[in-house]
Scaffold this active site. Structure first.
Site, PDB file in Angstrom:
ATOM      1  N   ASP A  31       0.857  -1.191   0.000  1.00  0.00           N
ATOM      2  CA  ASP A  31       0.000   0.000   0.000  1.00  0.00           C
ATOM      3  C   ASP A  31       0.888   1.236   0.000  1.00  0.00           C
ATOM      4  O   ASP A  31       1.892   1.268   0.716  1.00  0.00           O
ATOM      5  CB  ASP A  31      -0.922  -0.008   1.239  1.00  0.00           C
ATOM      6  N   ASN A  32       0.518   2.231  -0.796  1.00  0.00           N
ATOM      7  CA  ASN A  32       1.298   3.485  -0.806  1.00  0.00           C
ATOM      8  C   ASN A  32       0.757   4.494   0.209  1.00  0.00           C
ATOM      9  O   ASN A  32       1.286   5.597   0.326  1.00  0.00           O
ATOM     10  CB  ASN A  32       1.311   4.106  -2.216  1.00  0.00           C
ATOM     11  N   THR A  35      -4.438   6.912   0.059  1.00  0.00           N
ATOM     12  CA  THR A  35      -5.765   7.070   0.673  1.00  0.00           C
ATOM     13  C   THR A  35      -6.012   6.009   1.750  1.00  0.00           C
ATOM     14  O   THR A  35      -6.972   6.122   2.503  1.00  0.00           O
ATOM     15  CB  THR A  35      -6.897   6.993  -0.385  1.00  0.00           C
ATOM     16  N   LYS A  91      -2.750   5.304 -13.119  1.00  0.00           N
ATOM     17  CA  LYS A  91      -1.624   4.369 -13.086  1.00  0.00           C
ATOM     18  C   LYS A  91      -1.926   3.133 -12.228  1.00  0.00           C
ATOM     19  O   LYS A  91      -1.504   2.031 -12.562  1.00  0.00           O
ATOM     20  CB  LYS A  91      -0.361   5.069 -12.569  1.00  0.00           C
ATOM     21  N   ASN A  99       1.072  -4.950 -13.278  1.00  0.00           N
ATOM     22  CA  ASN A  99       2.081  -5.450 -12.325  1.00  0.00           C
ATOM     23  C   ASN A  99       1.497  -6.526 -11.408  1.00  0.00           C
ATOM     24  O   ASN A  99       2.135  -7.542 -11.139  1.00  0.00           O
ATOM     25  CB  ASN A  99       2.640  -4.298 -11.483  1.00  0.00           C
ATOM     26  N   GLY A 102       1.027  -9.624 -13.316  1.00  0.00           N
ATOM     27  CA  GLY A 102       2.332 -10.246 -13.564  1.00  0.00           C
ATOM     28  C   GLY A 102       2.756 -11.122 -12.392  1.00  0.00           C
ATOM     29  O   GLY A 102       3.291 -12.222 -12.580  1.00  0.00           O
ATOM     30  N   TYR A 145     -11.018   7.492 -13.199  1.00  0.00           N
ATOM     31  CA  TYR A 145     -11.388   6.302 -12.419  1.00  0.00           C
ATOM     32  C   TYR A 145     -12.089   5.267 -13.317  1.00  0.00           C
ATOM     33  O   TYR A 145     -11.674   4.111 -13.391  1.00  0.00           O
ATOM     34  CB  TYR A 145     -12.301   6.717 -11.271  1.00  0.00           C
ATOM     35  N   THR A 175     -20.232   1.007  -1.301  1.00  0.00           N
ATOM     36  CA  THR A 175     -20.075   0.254  -0.051  1.00  0.00           C
ATOM     37  C   THR A 175     -19.744   1.221   1.089  1.00  0.00           C
ATOM     38  O   THR A 175     -19.037   2.202   0.868  1.00  0.00           O
ATOM     39  CB  THR A 175     -18.975  -0.813  -0.229  1.00  0.00           C
ATOM     40  N   ARG A 186     -17.477  11.110   0.409  1.00  0.00           N
ATOM     41  CA  ARG A 186     -18.539  10.155   0.083  1.00  0.00           C
ATOM     42  C   ARG A 186     -19.837  10.545   0.770  1.00  0.00           C
ATOM     43  O   ARG A 186     -19.823  11.087   1.884  1.00  0.00           O
ATOM     44  CB  ARG A 186     -18.144   8.771   0.579  1.00  0.00           C
TER      45      ARG A 186
END
Ligand code: UDP
Length: 313
Positions: A31-32, A35, A91, A99, A102, A145, A175, A186
């Protein structure tokens, strides 16, 4: 069983981990934290079978340990987030999906793509079944998106046809529940936070647009059913209890016993007018059945937000 989950520190990922962690041999989360949040996975970090790797899947990830499952959740998902990070969103859906695919190909892992009801765009038919192609503006304000997820689906299908990968795609409908980000715009969280603070409830447009809200537990149960489905298929996952945004506002006012007033703001461009999943296929093939009604789900979510009131923004 060993699981690799991209975006595992997000809302859906954190609930998924809760369901699988006790039986899993290993869960690796990439996870980056764009968010997602470390807080969502705090309780798992100390466990021996859990690993968190800060990594953005749009960059190659080198892994030599065989994974049984690769679950690609990583993406901005709220209109506010994907508008703020349009390139990252594109991206993670495109290069990130390639990726992740892969890695699954390398180990012949089962692959699951979390796609979205947004691939139907502003649908011309209702309910939306999996064979509907959608009505999407390719360059509009939601396009980063919608189109990245449409690409992600095409990429997944290509790995199924060219490499015979076992891959399932789930199109997740709106959700809600515990661990949602409270400030990502949201509707469910906006309305609950506004109601608890006695602020104005902001309905965009006339509030007659519809959504079908699924409680997180139901969505994650659907995800797991799709993950374990032995053939490669596409499934709608959500709850088909369609309601207008105005009715949602009224219900949240009732459940929170709030004095907030409803005010009307401009409807965002390309905001879909209707959204309701046709669940026939997922019910028939997966035995999927959402169980939590909106009053129960909202009540749990309201309680969680109250308990985390330091987060109310
Ligand atoms: N919405 C609203 N008030 C808000 C936030 C959202 O009326 O404060 C509306 C929004 O325009 C949309 C619906 O609620 O019609 C659902 O919005 P959300 O961003 O939750 O999800 P999505 O549009 O991606 O389904």
């Amino acid at each position: 069983m060993k699981y690799l989950i991209t975006g595992g520190a997000g809302f859906i990922g954190s609930h998924l981990i809760g369901k699988i962690i006790t039986k899993a041999d290993k869960v690796i989360v990439l996870d980056n934290l764009l968010t997602g949040s470390k807080k969502n996975i705090e309780k798992f970090i100390k466990l021996d079978n859990f690993e968190f790797k800060p990594h953005d899947i749009q960059h190659h990830y080198d892994i030599s340990e065989k994974m049984d499952y690769v679950i690609h959740l990583a993406s901005c998902a709220s209109p506010l987030a994907y508008t703020k990070f349009p390139i990252n969103t594109l991206k993670s859906g495109s290069i990130g999906t390639i990726n992740a695919l892969g890695i699954a190909r390398k180990f012949n892992s089962k692959f699951l793509l979390s796609s979205t009801s947004e691939i139907y765009g502003d649908p011309k038919i209702s309910p939306q079944s999996e064979d509907y192609w959608g009505n999407v503006n390719p360059t509009g304000p939601r396009s980063m998106y919608d189109e990245s997820k449409r690409f992600a689906e095409a990429a997944t299908q290509a790995y199924v046809s060219e490499y015979d990968l076992n891959a399932n795609i789930i199109r997740i409908f709106n959700t809600y529940g515990e661990n949602m980000q409270l400030n990502d715009g949201r509707v469910v969280t906006n309305f609950i936070v506004q109601a608890l603070n006695n602020d104005n409830i902001t309905i965009y447009g006339d509030g007659l647009q519809t959504r079908s809200f699924s409680y997180i537990e139901d969505t994650v149960n659907g995800l797991l059913l799709a993950l374990n489905y032995p053939k490669s298929e596409i499934f709608n996952i959500g709850n088909d209890n369609e309601m207008s945004i105005k009715d949602l506002a009224t219900l949240i006012l009732e459940l929170t016993k709030s004095d907030s007033k409803i005010i009307y703001k401009k409807l965002p461009v390309d905001d879909p007018l209707q959204r309701k999943p046709d669940l026939t296929k997922s019910k028939k093939i997966l035995g999927y059945q959402p169980k939590i009604d909106i009053v129960t789900g909202l009540s749990k979510t309201i309680q969680w937000i109250k308990n985390n009131s330091n987060k109310i923004v």
